[in-house]
Motif scaffolding. Structure first.
Motif, mmCIF file in Angstrom:
data_model
loop_
_atom_site.group_PDB
_atom_site.id
_atom_site.type_symbol
_atom_site.label_atom_id
_atom_site.label_comp_id
_atom_site.label_asym_id
_atom_site.label_seq_id
_atom_site.Cartn_x
_atom_site.Cartn_y
_atom_site.Cartn_z
ATOM 1 N N TYR A 3 2.495 12.428 -9.584
ATOM 2 C CA TYR A 3 2.568 11.696 -8.319
ATOM 3 C C TYR A 3 3.870 10.907 -8.328
ATOM 4 C CZ TYR A 3 -2.283 12.490 -6.821
ATOM 5 O OH TYR A 3 -3.450 13.046 -6.380
ATOM 6 N N PHE A 5 5.950 8.024 -6.411
ATOM 7 C CA PHE A 5 5.750 6.903 -5.500
ATOM 8 C C PHE A 5 7.067 6.212 -5.181
ATOM 9 C CE2 PHE A 5 1.634 7.163 -7.633
ATOM 10 C CZ PHE A 5 0.754 7.034 -6.568
ATOM 11 N N GLU A 23 -1.184 12.306 -12.364
ATOM 12 C CA GLU A 23 -2.304 12.132 -11.445
ATOM 13 C C GLU A 23 -3.579 11.661 -12.133
ATOM 14 O OE1 GLU A 23 -3.738 15.695 -9.534
ATOM 15 O OE2 GLU A 23 -3.616 16.848 -11.391
ATOM 16 N N LEU A 85 -5.623 8.282 -4.220
ATOM 17 C CA LEU A 85 -4.555 8.592 -3.276
ATOM 18 C C LEU A 85 -4.423 10.097 -3.098
ATOM 19 C CD1 LEU A 85 -2.170 5.974 -4.788
ATOM 20 C CD2 LEU A 85 -3.028 5.887 -2.455
ATOM 21 N N THR A 86 -4.253 10.513 -1.859
ATOM 22 C CA THR A 86 -4.069 11.927 -1.532
ATOM 23 C C THR A 86 -2.873 12.056 -0.597
ATOM 24 O OG1 THR A 86 -5.476 11.831 0.440
ATOM 25 C CG2 THR A 86 -6.568 12.299 -1.675
ATOM 26 N N GLU A 87 -2.546 13.286 -0.239
ATOM 27 C CA GLU A 87 -1.445 13.491 0.703
ATOM 28 C C GLU A 87 -1.758 12.871 2.060
ATOM 29 O OE1 GLU A 87 -0.472 17.645 0.716
ATOM 30 O OE2 GLU A 87 0.435 17.533 -1.270
ATOM 31 N N GLU A 88 -3.046 12.784 2.419
ATOM 32 C CA GLU A 88 -3.443 12.180 3.698
ATOM 33 C C GLU A 88 -3.570 10.657 3.572
ATOM 34 O OE1 GLU A 88 -5.525 14.788 2.358
ATOM 35 O OE2 GLU A 88 -4.135 16.174 3.333
ATOM 36 N N ASP A 89 -4.267 10.189 2.548
ATOM 37 C CA ASP A 89 -4.404 8.750 2.269
ATOM 38 C C ASP A 89 -3.391 8.389 1.189
ATOM 39 O OD1 ASP A 89 -6.573 8.324 4.026
ATOM 40 O OD2 ASP A 89 -7.967 9.113 2.539
ATOM 41 N N ASN A 90 -2.147 8.199 1.618
ATOM 42 C CA ASN A 90 -1.046 8.106 0.664
ATOM 43 C C ASN A 90 -0.437 6.715 0.530
ATOM 44 O OD1 ASN A 90 0.139 7.994 3.160
ATOM 45 N ND2 ASN A 90 1.628 9.619 2.774
ATOM 46 N N LYS A 91 -1.123 5.690 1.041
ATOM 47 C CA LYS A 91 -0.572 4.335 0.985
ATOM 48 C C LYS A 91 -1.556 3.383 0.328
ATOM 49 C CE LYS A 91 2.125 4.968 5.154
ATOM 50 N NZ LYS A 91 2.332 4.560 6.544
ATOM 51 N N GLU A 107 3.813 3.898 -1.586
ATOM 52 C CA GLU A 107 3.537 5.115 -0.823
ATOM 53 C C GLU A 107 3.752 6.348 -1.696
ATOM 54 O OE1 GLU A 107 4.411 7.061 3.541
ATOM 55 O OE2 GLU A 107 5.641 5.379 2.877
ATOM 56 N N LEU A 108 2.763 7.218 -1.675
ATOM 57 C CA LEU A 108 2.848 8.492 -2.381
ATOM 58 C C LEU A 108 3.802 9.396 -1.605
ATOM 59 C CD1 LEU A 108 1.874 10.452 -4.583
ATOM 60 C CD2 LEU A 108 -0.069 11.007 -3.091
#
Length: 181
Positions: A3, A5, A23, A85-91, A107-108
């Motif tokens: 990941y 950031f 990760e 954290l995922t690509e959608e929930d990245n903050k 932020e990812l």
């Protein structure tokens, strides 16, 4: 997977760090990577906060269990990056040192393959200087005379300690059987 950031300090000047971390590492590992990347001493309390796309703060994830019942509250070490954290929930918001309130927007930016020969976490890029922190604070009032601090010197002798005799408790309406615990 790795990941990557971007960690931005909420300050007047642009100050940010790019960090790569595995990760399966925890939020506590990310906390340690941020502390090291920004040059903090790591002795202060910190928390992550989940947030939405507009950086609206939500659930707190503390460094230490501060609940009434030990073990009841989840801490940073209980959350892996992969599950948080995922690509959608990245903050996520990070706050270090609740006295100075260093607030970071984390932020990812990318999820990539592990690079052979790289030790993670890895500081990829550094921009800007971290403002002076709690380790540099001098606790004095503006224009204060250093000699004023001498008034707190412990200069009590045996006579002064007599003011704490059993008679003084009786004067307050207390007896020596009063339980102070």
């Amino acid at each position: 997977m790795v990941y990557k950031f971007r960690v931005i300090l909420d300050a007047e000047e642009d100050v940010f760090r790019d960090i790569a971390i595995l990760e399966e590492d925890t939020l506590e590992d990310l906390h340690n990577a941020i502390v090291n990347a920004f040059g903090f001493d790591g002795l202060e309390v910190a928390s992550f906060y989940t947030c939405d796309d507009d950086w609206t703060q939500d659930e707190e994830i503390p460094l230490f269990d501060t609940g009434d019942t030990p073990g009841e509250m989840k801490t940073m070490s209980d959350y892996t990056l992969r599950t948080t954290l995922t690509e959608e929930d990245n903050k996520i918001i990070y706050v270090y040192d609740f006295l100075n309130m260093f607030t970071f927007f984390v932020e990812l930016a990318a999820i990539e393959e592990v690079e052979a020969g790289v030790t993670y976490p890895d500081l990829l890029f550094s921009h800007g200087e971290t403002p002076a922190g709690s380790q540099d604070l001098a606790f004095s009032a503006e224009g204060a005379d250093d000699d004023l601090y001498g008034e707190f010197d412990d200069d009590y002798d045996e006579e002064d300690l007599d003011m704490f005799s059993d008679d003084s408790f009786e004067d307050l309406g207390l007896d020596d059987s009063h339980n102070w615990n």
